[in-house]
Motif scaffolding. Sequence first.
Motif, PDB file in Angstrom:
ATOM      1  N   ASN A 268      14.371  71.243  38.266  1.00 21.49           N
ATOM      2  CA  ASN A 268      14.775  71.882  39.525  1.00 21.49           C
ATOM      3  C   ASN A 268      13.607  72.427  40.342  1.00 21.49           C
ATOM      4  O   ASN A 268      13.773  73.318  41.168  1.00 21.49           O
ATOM      5  N   GLU A 269      12.432  71.880  40.123  1.00 17.72           N
ATOM      6  CA  GLU A 269      11.239  72.272  40.879  1.00 17.72           C
ATOM      7  C   GLU A 269      10.704  71.064  41.644  1.00 17.72           C
ATOM      8  O   GLU A 269      10.806  69.925  41.175  1.00 17.72           O
ATOM      9  N   ARG A 270      10.126  71.346  42.812  1.00 17.14           N
ATOM     10  CA  ARG A 270       9.402  70.297  43.528  1.00 17.14           C
ATOM     11  C   ARG A 270       8.239  69.832  42.671  1.00 17.14           C
ATOM     12  O   ARG A 270       7.550  70.642  42.035  1.00 17.14           O
ATOM     13  N   ALA A 271       8.033  68.519  42.633  1.00 15.90           N
ATOM     14  CA  ALA A 271       6.948  67.976  41.825  1.00 15.90           C
ATOM     15  C   ALA A 271       6.265  66.839  42.569  1.00 15.90           C
ATOM     16  O   ALA A 271       6.877  66.155  43.397  1.00 15.90           O
ATOM     17  N   LEU A 272       4.998  66.636  42.277  1.00 15.80           N
ATOM     18  CA  LEU A 272       4.285  65.436  42.691  1.00 15.80           C
ATOM     19  C   LEU A 272       4.348  64.459  41.525  1.00 15.80           C
ATOM     20  O   LEU A 272       4.044  64.818  40.386  1.00 15.80           O
ATOM     21  N   LYS A 273       4.760  63.235  41.830  1.00 12.64           N
ATOM     22  CA  LYS A 273       4.872  62.204  40.801  1.00 12.64           C
ATOM     23  C   LYS A 273       3.778  61.160  41.022  1.00 12.64           C
ATOM     24  O   LYS A 273       3.729  60.500  42.056  1.00 12.64           O
ATOM     25  N   PHE A 274       2.901  61.023  40.040  1.00  7.98           N
ATOM     26  CA  PHE A 274       1.802  60.070  40.101  1.00  7.98           C
ATOM     27  C   PHE A 274       2.104  58.885  39.182  1.00  7.98           C
ATOM     28  O   PHE A 274       2.625  59.064  38.082  1.00  7.98           O
ATOM     29  N   SER A 275       1.746  57.693  39.640  1.00  6.84           N
ATOM     30  CA  SER A 275       1.891  56.493  38.821  1.00  6.84           C
ATOM     31  C   SER A 275       0.626  55.666  38.959  1.00  6.84           C
ATOM     32  O   SER A 275      -0.063  55.726  39.980  1.00  6.84           O
ATOM     33  N   GLY A 276       0.347  54.878  37.930  1.00  5.81           N
ATOM     34  CA  GLY A 276      -0.831  54.029  37.986  1.00  5.81           C
ATOM     35  C   GLY A 276      -1.209  53.546  36.606  1.00  5.81           C
ATOM     36  O   GLY A 276      -0.364  53.395  35.721  1.00  5.81           O
ATOM     37  N   LEU A 277      -2.529  53.319  36.421  1.00  3.73           N
ATOM     38  CA  LEU A 277      -3.032  52.799  35.153  1.00  3.73           C
ATOM     39  C   LEU A 277      -4.061  53.740  34.551  1.00  3.73           C
ATOM     40  O   LEU A 277      -4.907  54.285  35.259  1.00  3.73           O
ATOM     41  N   TRP A 278      -3.975  53.935  33.234  1.00  6.95           N
ATOM     42  CA  TRP A 278      -5.024  54.632  32.498  1.00  6.95           C
ATOM     43  C   TRP A 278      -5.901  53.574  31.809  1.00  6.95           C
ATOM     44  O   TRP A 278      -5.477  52.442  31.592  1.00  6.95           O
TER      45      TRP A 278
END
Length: 337
Positions: A268-278
């Motif tokens: 229930n919190e605003r979040a930044l969602k990151f996607s990519g490659l490690w």
Amino acid sequence: MNRSVICSLLLLIFACARPVPEATGSYNTIYIFADQPVRERVENVLASVYDKTIRTPQEEKVFTLSWANLDSLGRLSTAKNLIFLAELSGGGKTSLWVVSSLDTVARRRVAQGRDWIFVKHDVYARGQIAIYLIAPTSTELASNILINAKMLYNLVDSSINERVKKYLYSPGFGERERVDIEKKLAKQWGFTLRVPGFYSLEKFDTNFVWIRALKPERWVFVYFETTDDKSLNTKYWLEKRNYVGAQYYEGDIILDSTLTLEESTIDNERALKFSGLWFNPESYLGGPFVSYLFYKTEQKRKYIVDCALFAPIVRKEPYLRHLNIIAQTFTTKTEHH
């Protein structure tokens, strides 16, 4: 039409309460039933709704669209995802069948542009979503789909998540849910996750917890810092994510060029969602990840909940979905533990 109404009560066909079998087939396949003239008008628009890929590092499609005619419904009726397209005044077999299932009120509302989407679960099989898209003409249908693209995507995607989550935490999927780990997280760190039975608590520290499963190797970690700074930004996340990689994962780094960012929520919190490659520059191993950055005011903590996967050869999207479902169970409401 500027709005959509999700309605499931007006289709008379849904009144039958007969027992239904378990849904079968792939979660990633959507079967679409339409008459040829409707398909020709709508196909490209509908494809744009569900044409999403993820980089793993290969490009993997989230969904596969399979077009069908109504005569094949018998053999496809237990599929997990069904979409039916119909024109209110269409003369094709699919349109006539769908429209004949509407009562008088529903037909009038569709004709007036007040309703156009009808959603039902478990119509022909348990664990199935069936979506009926109906408009006076195929042109209006295409327009409605285009305007409501995000909602239509989320309808299927969220439904799949709900169904996968049910199985992920069921005893039949593997060992029983790791309530022992969940209680330890709540007691020692003030947050918890729902941990599937085949995961173990791999490593932990004062402000770091790592759960992991093998075959294929995938994991979720939680890292947090106590701070009054509530700001969320890519610079902070990247710095801390690479710190965790160096500290606990033998030098894993994030490949900046693969990074994507979107707004999301978690607990229930605003979040930044990151996607990519490690990537690990020593071993030359790598894979996809999904990571959330958010702030919990009551704890004065900034959190990173991060999911990653190393699974060469096999399709990775299903495992990423599993990991994301686990991440979304994060909560600081630990009273029941």
